[in-house]
Design an enzyme around this catalytic site. Structure first.
Site: not given
Ligand code: GLC
Length: 639
Positions: A106, A222, A286, A370-371
């Site tokens: 990541d 991310d 993302e 995971h979100d």
């Molecule tokens: C991304 C991650 C998430 C995190 C956010 C802030 O969306 O997937 O888990 O809380 O970024 O870093």
């Protein structure tokens, strides 16, 4: 990549990859301390290989105070001792490669932890060498914004009325500088100042170069469309009750997004190890809330930015993941039968990505991470009599769509959301707790209960309960004493939702996934790369599509997203064609093609030559309201 694919400039290895996401806290604990670790991941690599994974994406294990479970990084070049050591990480990279798999880490570079040495220095004064490495702003005179969350900010003059993603103001006051810093996520996650070229270079070296030197094969990036913000710092119009307002439209896909990514890509491409190996890195970003033409700018090969993105429309369906715009408990799923979530809207999100690929971009196929909550209740049905079929139906869909495949840990055994009796103390996600606190403060006990229900439905903890390896202690995740894992274990592990039991049952969801992954690879030209045509766009119960490979081999995919028997929606010529062969289905046997689809049934047929030309012609004329790639769109693409 293995299994018969060939790499070429237009067919880089990552297009054919089947990727598996590991969220380390909950994957496998090797030392009985109640949370997962790197040695735990190593111990399961053979399992992942056996399932058919080609790439392992490992969520953050870097040094971190763990306020956001590792996405708050205080040192990119070090490992959090809770997960292991740098030697463990190097061993993991080596062990993955030994198995002819690849590894993504990541890359979290929109923000750091507030404990990162850069931030600790930046916050000390307005004139230290790192003073402008983060986004500091003065409060605007008279701009008092009452902040229910942070208390200390109460009645302080704030730069803007922006709300942070997890609630509260997006600004936090730093006394030493008498200024506010921007944090789009938690206040412990200050945003880096990408406007500063010195900061950007330092980020590239510390977060990217360091790991490319260690031999990784790419990154999952991310929050990739939040690097550049509109730095005129304007208030956004009031749409929500209260002073704080959602400002995603001004900080997502900001004015310099593509410029920054191109620059970062040049750094990666010029990295000595990348140059020497000639290997094409895999970069998956993302990407929430982005229309198709702008998604294309991120992923078109000529842009030289990203390999692919997670287009969030599918997980944001019906307003989910917009806690700042919609309350989670008001968001609906398919099984709620509410018009805000229909199969038609779901199809649109799928078609968007398939069209993107048809237009020369590339995409991902994913439904969990995971979100997110688990996919079965979200997109199909959790009803006990149907949920296994539903899990397999979603698997059929996921393994027959074009793009790079992502499986999230536990998805392959049909893991379900957290138990309905869970409450505040069971939740671990800081976003969930902030949401419940805020609702309680503004609306009292009833609002609190609604927030709890919303969290059970959509909260991130749903995807974070430990992987269920067996029906034994802590579901085989950890040897810690019962009840000592960092988050509760779902007791449905005793009812067959676990790897061990499913591996000995040939009808299990696990075996189904494994077989489907194998089919996907065997017929990769159809399933990974084939063109896509929906045959029943307006149908609210079924999703039927054809995939066609460049050589004409065609697959017909028929999915029933309802509790009722449904006819197959395909032209007679196709259904009666002698070259139509049943390939796979979630009922375990081939029903006659004249049979309608049973509740939650899915089937995949292959249309083998020689009739395919005639069939293609017939499919083209089949009455359907498909959102085919519109020519105007492809012409208007400005890369
Ligand atoms: C991304 C991650 C998430 C995190 C956010 C802030 O969306 O997937 O888990 O809380 O970024 O870093």
């Amino acid at each position: 990549m293995t299994n018969g694919s060939s790499c070429s400039p237009s067919r880089p290895w990552w297009k054919d990859a089947v990727c598996y996401q590991v969220w380390p806290m909950s994957f496998k604990d090797s030392d009985a301390d109640g949370h997962g670790d790197i040695q735990g991941i190593i111990s399961k690599l053979d399992y992942l290989k056996d399932l058919g994974a080609d790439v392992v994406w490992v969520s953050p294990t870097y040094k971190s105070p763990m306020k956001d479970f590792g996405y708050d990084i205080s040192d990119w070049s070090d490992i959090n001792p809770a997960f292991g050591t740098m030697e463990d990480m190097l061993q993991l990279i080596e062990e993955v490669h030994k198995r002819d798999m690849r590894i993504l880490l990541d890359l979290v570079i929109t923000h750091t932890s507030d404990q990162h040495p850069w931030f600790l220095e930046s916050r000390t004064s307005r004139d230290n060498p790192k003073a402008d490495w983060y986004m500091w702003e003065n409060g605007r005179p008279g701009h008092h914004i009452y902040n229910t969350r942070t208390g200390v900010d109460d009645k302080v003059e704030q730069p803007t009325n922006w709300r942070a993603c997890f609630g509260g103001s997006a600004w936090y006051y730093g006394e030493e500088r008498d200024q506010h810093f921007l944090h789009l996520f938690l206040k412990e996650e200050p945003d880096l100042n990408w406007e500063n070229p010195v900061t950007r270079k330092a980020i590239y070296e510390a977060a990217i170069g360091f790991w490319l030197d260690k031999g990784i094969d790419g990154f999952r990036i991310d929050t990739v469309n939040r690097l550049s913000k509109d730095i005129t710092w304007q208030d956004v119009p009031t749409k929500l009750v209260g002073p704080l307002q959602s400002a995603t439209h001004v900080y997502i896909n900001g004015p310099r997004s593509h410029e920054f990514l191109k620059e970062m890509r040049v750094y990666m491409d010029n990295h000595p190890r990348v140059q020497e190996s000639g290997q094409e890195l895999m970069l998956v970003g993302e990407l929430p809330k982005t229309p198709m033409d702008d998604v294309m700018r991120y992923v078109h090969p000529d842009s030289r930015e990203l390999s692919m993105v997670f287009d969030f429309d599918v997980v944001d369906l019906a307003g989910h993941d917009s806690p700042d715009e919609v309350k989670a408990h008001e968001t609906k799923n398919l099984c709620d039968g509410d018009p805000s979530y229909t199969l038609l809207l779901f199809k649109e999100t799928i078609i968007k990505v398939q069209n993107l690929i048809a237009a020369g971009g590339w995409g991902t196929v994913f439904m969990e991470n995971h979100d997110q909550c688990r996919s079965i209740a979200r997109y199909a049905t959790p009803e006990p009599q149907y949920y296994q079929k539903a899990a397999k139906l979603l698997c059929l869909m996921q393994t027959t769509l074009s793009g790079t495949e992502f499986i999230y840990q536990g998805q392959e055994i049909g893991m379900l959301d957290m138990p309905l009796h869970w409450d505040y103390d069971d939740f671990r996600d800081p976003g969930a707790k902030l949401y419940i606190d805020e609702e309680f403060q503004s609306g009292g006990p009833e609002a609190r209960e609604n927030a709890r229900i919303g969290n059970l439905k959509f909260g991130r903890d749903n995807g974070r309960t430990p992987v269920q390896w067996s029906s034994g202690k802590n579901a085989g995740f950890s040897d810690a004493d019962e009840g000592k894992c960092w988050i509760g274990v779902n007791d449905n592990c005793e009812a067959g939702v676990n790897v061990e039991d499913q591996q000995v049952d040939p009808d299990s969801i696990w075996h189904f996934w494994k077989r489907q992954v194998a089919f996907r690879k065997e017929y990769r030209e159809v399933f990974m790369h084939g063109s896509f045509q929906c045959l029943d766009f307006d149908n609210m119960k079924t999703f039927t599509y054809v995939k066609t490979a460049a050589d004409g081999l065609t697959a017909l995919v028929c999915l029933n997203f309802s509790d009722e028997v449904q006819p197959i929606t395909a032209p007679d010529e196709v259904l009666k064609s002698r070259s139509l062969e049943f390939l796979t289905g979630n009922l375990g046997q081939s029903l006659g093609r004249e049979q309608p689809l049973a509740a939650w049934e899915g089937r995949v047929y292959l249309l083998k030559a020689p009739l395919h030309k005639a069939i293609e012609e017939r499919l083209r004329r089949f009455p359907t309201d498909v959102h085919l790639l519109d020519e105007a769109f492809s012409k208007s693409l400005s890369i």
